[in-house]
Design a protein around this motif. Sequence first.
Motif, PDB file in Angstrom:
ATOM      1  N   ASP A   9       0.827  -1.217   0.000  1.00 32.98           N
ATOM      2  CA  ASP A   9       0.000   0.000   0.000  1.00 32.98           C
ATOM      3  C   ASP A   9       0.858   1.262   0.000  1.00 32.98           C
ATOM      4  N   VAL A  16      -0.786   4.493  -1.107  1.00 34.63           N
ATOM      5  CA  VAL A  16      -1.771   5.016  -0.148  1.00 34.63           C
ATOM      6  C   VAL A  16      -1.058   5.658   1.040  1.00 34.63           C
ATOM      7  N   GLN A  59       1.837   0.655   9.194  1.00 35.02           N
ATOM      8  CA  GLN A  59       1.526   1.650   8.169  1.00 35.02           C
ATOM      9  C   GLN A  59       1.272   3.015   8.809  1.00 35.02           C
TER      10      GLN A  59
END
Length: 257
Positions: free
Chosen positions: A122, A125, A205
């Motif tokens: 990701d 993102v 993240q």
Amino acid sequence: MEIPVLASTAEQLEIWRANEDAVDAHLLGEILGKDPLMTLKLLAHAASQRSSRLLTDAETVTAALVLMGITPFFKAFGAQPTVEQRLASRPDALAGVQRVLHRAERAARFALGFAAHRADPDAAVIHSAALLHDFSEMLLWCEAPDLALEIQRRQQADPALRSVAAQRAVLNVELGDLEQALMHSWHLPELLAHIIDDKKANDPQVRSVTLAVRLARHTAQSWENPAVPDDLIEIGALMNLSPAHTLKLVHEVDGVI
């Protein structure tokens, strides 16, 4: 009030509007994706237009453009109001929002570097999340500059005063909480809202973005900030690197020779 964008973004949009056939989502995404406020505006619009048949949200500028299509994008986004126009009579506030925008651009680069090192699927993102991490502060400078300046004044008067404490004292709310409420109200992608939420710090993240934003803040003036060694230790722990190797990596990402 309509969210303003950077004057450079508004200018580029008009150039490409006149040559729409030469534009694709990736080319336009590279231009728009450098502007946090345009990114926010586009993702909020894409979320408002999302079909119930779609299984995924548009979590990046390019994904939003692919879903919308170039012609509908230009129809939805005409000539854009700019930050520079909005704050033309407030050079102090313009300087404030420009500092936040510059910090966001560096934080996004750091976060993308961390995500790439961790081979995070990701990564795009995470880059968007770091770019948008402080969008409520950007909007505060644009829409209520006196309040933003008061927060800045209190922190300058007391270097030990934490940002969230100054925000609560002046605004009666933390900007991070306001940001989460706005993302929920605008139906922004859940993954994006999750990664931006500093209170979910155990998620790697989220930690990538939090540490990227913190490093960009601490090194805004100089790499000699006394908080930087602790930042490097935490970033190194996230990426399994020594502080020396971490410093080398972040310098490469930041373009420091």
